[in-house]
Scaffold this active site. Structure first.
Site, PDB file in Angstrom:
ATOM      1  N   TYR A 150       0.896  -1.201   0.142  1.00  0.00           N
ATOM      2  CA  TYR A 150      -0.045  -0.024  -0.111  1.00  0.00           C
ATOM      3  C   TYR A 150       0.836   1.149   0.072  1.00  0.00           C
ATOM      4  CZ  TYR A 150      -3.840   3.219   1.405  1.00  0.00           C
ATOM      5  OH  TYR A 150      -4.656   4.034   1.538  1.00  0.00           O
ATOM      6  N   LYS A 188      -1.104  -0.989  -4.243  1.00  0.00           N
ATOM      7  CA  LYS A 188      -2.230  -0.236  -4.172  1.00  0.00           C
ATOM      8  C   LYS A 188      -1.668   1.123  -4.183  1.00  0.00           C
ATOM      9  CE  LYS A 188      -6.027   1.736  -1.263  1.00  0.00           C
ATOM     10  NZ  LYS A 188      -6.436   1.565   0.259  1.00  0.00           N
TER      11      LYS A 188
END
Length: 300
Positions: A135, A163
């Site tokens: 992330y 992400k």
């Protein structure tokens, strides 16, 4: 190698009036996502109020999502702990509880440098032994994983996706150009989602999907089918709602939308409180305007 794609909701965590986990309401809301055709579930992220949850609560939420998913879609546990040691321990517990993989954050709130960040991710991945979605949210967490660093992390087979939430849609092309198909690239910014999909993103880790799951899935499917004119029409309708995700009040904003649209509640865990006054009225007005013009969805 596992590669996640499609719409993966970052689901909210539901609480009872006495601040316990509301398992029944989470089961209902998770099922709404599955019925709409989402491609996975991500629990205990920022939208899931990770910073307020105890480790055992995170595992209970994970097990709830796995039970509802019933093998139909992957369930990922977000690992967002302040230390690498605590993150590794949670990853180990998540693996034992049946997670398919993890979405891993840096060791926030400390702002690590690239050497520290890389070691954190490698250590947590190996502790859990399952695929990891990295992330990257430098806007929110002050730690950046640029495409050059991501390429260097490509030697770790457990890293399978990123992400990308840098708020710079150019990153999608940069990652694809530098890393090819080594990583699945998923956008994590709701109001840059269609732009990211147009540039080749493989999926969308979505927020407003928790209240509007079918619209979110349809936008993704239309974009992937090359039906961009139809996707743009729905996305433009959706945009004022999607903007609510890009805020330090995203939890309260989105929980209020859930309460208004799917009949859930907007209870949060303190210190967060539900929106009140002008803030609440603004979100209510956005939802009212959207509902008045909610589009008919095309067949896929």
């Amino acid at each position: 190698m596992t590669k996640w794609s499609g719409v993966l909701p970052a689901v909210t965590t539901k609480f009872t009036e006495d601040d316990k986990l509301d398992i029944a309401e989470m089961e209902r809301c998770f099922k709404l996502q599955l019925d709409a055709g989402v491609h996975g579930l991500i629990v205990c992220g920022s939208l899931g109020e990770a910073s307020t949850l105890e480790p055992d609560e995170k595992i209970e939420i994970l097990k709830t999502a796995i039970r509802v998913a019933d093998g139909k879609v992957p369930v990922l546990l977000t690992v967002a702990q302040g230390s690498t040691k605590a993150a590794s321990k949670l990853a180990e517990a998540g693996a034992k509880a049946g997670a398919e993989g993890f979405m891993v954050l840096p060791g926030v709130p400390y702002k690590s440098d690239q050497r520290e960040t890389a070691l954190h991710y490698r250590t947590v991945a190996r502790a859990g032994g399952l695929p990891v979605m990295i992330y990257n949210n430098p806007v929110g967490y002050g730690v950046d994983i640029p495409p050059t660093m991501l390429a260097e992390l490509g030697d770790e087979p457990l890293f399978t996706a990123i992400k990308e939430s840098s708020d710079d849609v150019r990153r999608i092309s940069e990652i694809k150009s530098l890393c090819g198909d080594r990583f699945a690239v998923l956008t994590g910014v709701d109001n840059l989602a269609l732009e990211s999909l147009a540039l080749g993103a493989d999926g969308w880790v979505a927020g407003l999907v928790v209240a509007y799951p079918r619209e979110t899935v349809v936008i993704y499917e239309l974009a992937k089918a090359g039906r961009m004119e139809e996707a743009i029409a729905i996305y433009r309708w959706f945009r004022p709602l999607l903007d609510l995700d890009v805020s330090n009040r995203l939890v309260q904003n989105i929980k209020l939308v859930e309460a208004l649209v799917i009949g859930s509640n907007d209870r949060c865990r303190a210190p967060r409180l539900p929106l009140a006054g002008a803030e609440r009225a603004r979100v209510e007005a956005i939802v009212k305007a959207a509902e008045a013009k909610r589009p008919a969805l095309p067949k896929l």
